[in-house]
Design a protein around this motif. Structure first.
Motif, PDB file in Angstrom:
ATOM      1  N   VAL A  41      16.141  -3.497   2.540  1.00  0.00           N
ATOM      2  CA  VAL A  41      16.244  -2.335   1.671  1.00  0.00           C
ATOM      3  C   VAL A  41      16.482  -1.140   2.592  1.00  0.00           C
ATOM      4  N   LEU A  42      17.664  -0.537   2.468  1.00  0.00           N
ATOM      5  CA  LEU A  42      18.022   0.602   3.302  1.00  0.00           C
ATOM      6  C   LEU A  42      17.765   1.878   2.520  1.00  0.00           C
ATOM      7  N   VAL A  43      16.996   2.765   3.107  1.00  0.00           N
ATOM      8  CA  VAL A  43      16.622   4.019   2.453  1.00  0.00           C
ATOM      9  C   VAL A  43      16.960   5.199   3.348  1.00  0.00           C
ATOM     10  N   ASP A  44      17.138   6.339   2.720  1.00  0.00           N
ATOM     11  CA  ASP A  44      17.458   7.558   3.452  1.00  0.00           C
ATOM     12  C   ASP A  44      16.815   8.732   2.731  1.00  0.00           C
ATOM     13  N   ASP A  54       7.525   6.175   7.255  1.00  0.00           N
ATOM     14  CA  ASP A  54       8.145   6.118   5.936  1.00  0.00           C
ATOM     15  C   ASP A  54       8.448   4.671   5.550  1.00  0.00           C
ATOM     16  N   CYS A  55       9.016   3.923   6.480  1.00  0.00           N
ATOM     17  CA  CYS A  55       9.369   2.520   6.209  1.00  0.00           C
ATOM     18  C   CYS A  55       8.126   1.686   5.918  1.00  0.00           C
ATOM     19  N   SER A  56       7.061   1.899   6.678  1.00  0.00           N
ATOM     20  CA  SER A  56       5.809   1.166   6.447  1.00  0.00           C
ATOM     21  C   SER A  56       5.222   1.490   5.082  1.00  0.00           C
ATOM     22  N   HIS A  57       5.236   2.764   4.733  1.00  0.00           N
ATOM     23  CA  HIS A  57       4.735   3.213   3.428  1.00  0.00           C
ATOM     24  C   HIS A  57       5.507   2.534   2.294  1.00  0.00           C
ATOM     25  N   ASN A  59       7.322  -0.163   2.458  1.00  0.00           N
ATOM     26  CA  ASN A  59       7.153  -1.609   2.521  1.00  0.00           C
ATOM     27  C   ASN A  59       5.923  -2.039   1.722  1.00  0.00           C
ATOM     28  N   ARG A  60       4.813  -1.325   1.901  1.00  0.00           N
ATOM     29  CA  ARG A  60       3.581  -1.655   1.168  1.00  0.00           C
ATOM     30  C   ARG A  60       3.788  -1.499  -0.343  1.00  0.00           C
ATOM     31  N   ILE A  61       4.354  -0.375  -0.737  1.00  0.00           N
ATOM     32  CA  ILE A  61       4.532  -0.099  -2.167  1.00  0.00           C
ATOM     33  C   ILE A  61       5.514  -1.085  -2.804  1.00  0.00           C
ATOM     34  N   ASP A  64       4.510  -4.965  -2.999  1.00  0.00           N
ATOM     35  CA  ASP A  64       3.586  -5.278  -4.096  1.00  0.00           C
ATOM     36  C   ASP A  64       4.298  -5.292  -5.449  1.00  0.00           C
ATOM     37  N   ILE A  65       5.153  -4.300  -5.679  1.00  0.00           N
ATOM     38  CA  ILE A  65       5.837  -4.202  -6.965  1.00  0.00           C
ATOM     39  C   ILE A  65       6.797  -5.365  -7.167  1.00  0.00           C
ATOM     40  N   ILE A  66       7.528  -5.723  -6.136  1.00  0.00           N
ATOM     41  CA  ILE A  66       8.476  -6.841  -6.245  1.00  0.00           C
ATOM     42  C   ILE A  66       7.728  -8.136  -6.537  1.00  0.00           C
TER      43      ILE A  66
END
Length: 152
Positions: A41-44, A54-57, A59-61, A64-66
């Motif tokens: 998942v690429l984010v900007d 940011d990536c770690s944050h 990743n956790r969220i 869990d949702i997925i």
């Protein structure tokens, strides 16, 4: 060039969640390394870029949702990262901010015997963009786009 299938459903689902956290969803793709599937998942951000926290944050969220939504019917690793400086360009929205910058493009089908272009992104329309290579303009339809990236 829009995403279809599982990647498209995940993209549509994750986009508003990622935006609510203050990020932009750039791309979603599945890859495989040594027999292990990876959901990338690429984010900007509109400004300031993305850092490791940011990536770690995210990743956790998102992990869990997925899992709760049971989108992915097989084992996979989740990887959240920035698209990087030489970011992939797949959709019209990806190209728009980089008019005037150098891009590398590969098409699905050749036009006048050519499939590879490296030059200045001149314009972006609804269904195509134009790359100038050696003072010659080459129109490329989004439906013929195989791969493109921003050059640094």
């Amino acid at each position: 060039m829009s995403q279809t299938g599982l990647e498209g459903r995940i993209y549509e689902f994750l986009s508003p969640l990622i935006e609510s956290e203050g990020f932009l969803l750039w791309d979603v793709e599945f890859g495989s390394t040594a027999g292990r599937k990876t959901l990338r998942v690429l984010v900007d951000r509109k400004e300031g870029g993305v850092n490791l926290d940011d990536c770690s944050h995210l990743n956790r969220i998102l992990g869990d949702i997925i899992e709760v939504k049971n989108f992915i019917p097989f084992r996979y690793d989740l990887e959240i990262s920035s698209p990087g400086l030489d970011r992939p360009l797949k959709k019209r929205e990806h190209f728009l901010p980089y008019v005037g910058r150098v891009v590398s493009v590969k098409t699905k089908l050749a036009s006048d015997g050519r499939r590879n272009y490296k030059g200045v992104l001149k314009t972006v329309d609804d269904d195509r963009f134009i790359v100038e290579v050696d003072k010659v303009d080459y129109p490329v339809g989004f439906d013929n786009l195989f791969k493109a990236k921003l050059e640094i």
